[in-house]
Design an enzyme around this catalytic site. Structure first.
Site, mmCIF file in Angstrom:
data_model
loop_
_atom_site.group_PDB
_atom_site.id
_atom_site.type_symbol
_atom_site.label_atom_id
_atom_site.label_comp_id
_atom_site.label_asym_id
_atom_site.label_seq_id
_atom_site.Cartn_x
_atom_site.Cartn_y
_atom_site.Cartn_z
ATOM 1 N N GLY A 21 57.730 56.703 -2.678
ATOM 2 C CA GLY A 21 58.773 55.913 -3.788
ATOM 3 C C GLY A 21 59.978 56.409 -3.654
ATOM 4 N N GLY A 25 62.876 58.497 -4.211
ATOM 5 C CA GLY A 25 63.016 59.683 -4.820
ATOM 6 C C GLY A 25 64.340 60.336 -5.224
ATOM 7 N N LYS A 38 71.562 56.034 -2.979
ATOM 8 C CA LYS A 38 70.898 57.134 -2.154
ATOM 9 C C LYS A 38 71.730 58.595 -2.785
ATOM 10 C CE LYS A 38 69.714 58.404 2.395
ATOM 11 N NZ LYS A 38 69.909 58.191 3.852
ATOM 12 N N GLY A 86 67.138 64.935 -5.519
ATOM 13 C CA GLY A 86 67.579 63.832 -5.776
ATOM 14 C C GLY A 86 68.866 63.497 -5.531
ATOM 15 N N ASP A 144 57.271 53.235 5.512
ATOM 16 C CA ASP A 144 58.294 53.176 4.347
ATOM 17 C C ASP A 144 59.696 53.071 4.810
ATOM 18 O OD1 ASP A 144 57.802 56.045 4.995
ATOM 19 O OD2 ASP A 144 59.487 56.281 3.700
ATOM 20 N N ASN A 145 59.884 53.017 6.079
ATOM 21 C CA ASN A 145 61.245 52.802 6.589
ATOM 22 C C ASN A 145 61.466 51.498 7.372
ATOM 23 O OD1 ASN A 145 62.599 55.208 5.237
ATOM 24 N ND2 ASN A 145 61.972 56.316 7.409
#
Length: 315
Positions: free
Chosen positions: A87, A89, A110, A123, A256-257
């Protein structure tokens, strides 16, 4: 700023697909990069530097857009192993805007702080990592690769500790302009949760807003699903081919990329070839060479097959 550009379509989806989050508060905001060419495409080039920092460093919402940032939910295969603990993050979906070419584009972050998906991470993003993303996106765009754009980088005044580079190191928050942030992993999560209705909802949403010229989002799901798969496969194949033509090694082709629009994004340990070497790897942790330059087409096909797995409930 043209409020009429606002197109917060992700709010059409329910909270199965995201978590509402807050941006981190940073001690300092020093503008290091603003992409006025990209900003012009979504009507934001008229912002002065103060307003730019306010929106893309402090994350004051854009008029008519997403009021509270959305950390998007997804799973994914990482180096071939399924991980249900992923997810957004260290990022979130901040805004969605209609571009000059009619597409709806996302402003995603990001390094904007922790989310429910951060696990033990802080994070944050290093300034070095942000600069590397600028270099990747600018060169790939110049070489004709379908890529996200690095929209903004603001140094935050924090010092970060990282095990894989000299520390402490400077921090930044990055905003990217991207043709969606719906990943193969977004569908994998719903399939993992046995939520066929959620898969169909997300598929129709993407067909309606990102594939409108090619697909009928209201078609019977048994007809729409294979056509959608074919569109995703073709777009990812085009991007994989353009990486090879550019001599580019993405480095981390986990599911996920992969953006279902086919757009290349999320640049970490990328490299360009110094000379032709099919076995060249970009990521120091890719010990088996799974994502080597010469295996990127194979990795892309494998990811598309995992997307196909998500559509099996529909025939």
């Amino acid at each position: 700023m043209n409020e009429g550009r606002a197109a917060p379509i992700h709010l059409h989806l329910d909270d199965r697909f995201y978590r509402r989050v807050e941006a981190a508060e940073f001690p300092k905001h020093t503008l290091r990069w603003r992409n006025d060419r990209a900003a012009a495409s979504v009507g934001l080039d008229g912002l002065d530097d103060s307003a730019w920092v306010d929106h893309f460093g402090k994350f004051t919402p854009l008029a008519g857009n997403i009021e509270t940032p959305l950390a998007l939910c997804y799973h994914g295969h990482q180096f071939g192993h399924y991980n249900p603990d992923l997810g957004d993050g260290r990022g979130f979906l901040f805004a969605q805007l209609r571009a000059d070419d009619g597409r709806i584009l996302d402003l995603g972050t990001k390094g904007s702080g922790q989310t429910p998906f951060s696990r033990t991470a802080d994070g944050r993003l290093t300034l070095k990592g942000a600069v590397r993303e600028i270099l990747a996106t600018e060169l790939l765009e110049a070489l004709g690769v379908n890529t996200s754009k690095t929209f903004s980088v603001i140094e935050t005044g924090e010092a970060l500790d990282r095990h894989d580079e000299p520390s402490p190191t400077r921090a930044a928050v990055l905003v990217r302009l991207s043709h969606g942030h719906i990943r193969i992993g977004s569908f994998q999560r719903l399939r993992y949760l046995d939520d066929a209705e959620g898969v169909e909802t997300l598929l129709r949403h993407a067909a309606r807003h990102h594939f409108a010229d090619d697909l009928d989002a209201e078609a019977a799901i048994a007809d729409l699903a294979p056509r959608f798969l074919a569109q995703v496969a073709a777009r990812i194949a085009d991007t994989a081919g353009s990486w090879l033509a550019a001599g580019f090694v993405h480095g981390v082709l986990n599911t996920d990329n992969f953006n279902i629009t086919g757009e290349s994004f999320d640049y970490g340990p990328w490299r360009f070839l110094a000379n032709f070497d099919p076995q060249f790897v970009a990521a120091y942790f890719d010990h088996a060479g799974r994502y080597a330059y010469g295996r990127q087409a194979e990795a892309s096909l494998w990811a598309v097959c995992r997307f196909a797995d998500c559509l099996t409930p529909f025939g």
